[in-house]
Design a protein around this motif. Sequence first.
Motif, PDB file in Angstrom:
ATOM      1  N   THR A 187     -78.382   9.889 -35.814  1.00  0.00           N
ATOM      2  CA  THR A 187     -79.038   8.828 -36.148  1.00  0.00           C
ATOM      3  C   THR A 187     -79.725   8.220 -34.960  1.00  0.00           C
TER       4      THR A 187
ATOM      5  N   GLU B 254     -83.475   9.334 -38.692  1.00  0.00           N
ATOM      6  CA  GLU B 254     -82.686  10.395 -38.088  1.00  0.00           C
ATOM      7  C   GLU B 254     -83.451  11.206 -37.289  1.00  0.00           C
TER       8      GLU B 254
ATOM      9  N   SER C 106     -82.807   3.975 -42.037  1.00  0.00           N
ATOM     10  CA  SER C 106     -82.416   4.605 -40.826  1.00  0.00           C
ATOM     11  C   SER C 106     -83.612   5.758 -40.503  1.00  0.00           C
TER      12      SER C 106
ATOM     13  N   ILE D 264     -80.837   2.217 -36.893  1.00  0.00           N
ATOM     14  CA  ILE D 264     -80.488   1.958 -38.463  1.00  0.00           C
ATOM     15  C   ILE D 264     -80.572   0.464 -38.343  1.00  0.00           C
TER      16      ILE D 264
END
Length: 111
Positions: free
Chosen positions: A18, A46, A44, A21
């Motif tokens: 990640t 990624e 989020s 977030i």
Amino acid sequence: MKKLALVCLALGISSSATAGIETVSRFDMGKNDWPFTREEMMLSCEKGNVLFAINDGTLVQYPLNAAAEAKVQAGQMKGMPITKVLADDPNNPGQKKSLAPILARAEKLCH
């Protein structure tokens, strides 16, 4: 704090790291820019600019861009269609609200 711990655990298990977030709400973004049927969602980013909206109650992920959709279709990540949580656009009957404000906010998490 419990929600954040669960999210970190769920995202940590995924195959991608990640990059960022953030939790956003209808209150934060304003009623006109808020495209979801829920009051609050997590966004989020990624690795690889893969953007998801996450239901903070169930931790179900919803792909926000083509990169995220491709990961879901390839079985590399789990996700449900974003249309399941999009609100109807009151100004355009038969259409859903625009994701543009959410995409702009989620993309900032990648940097």
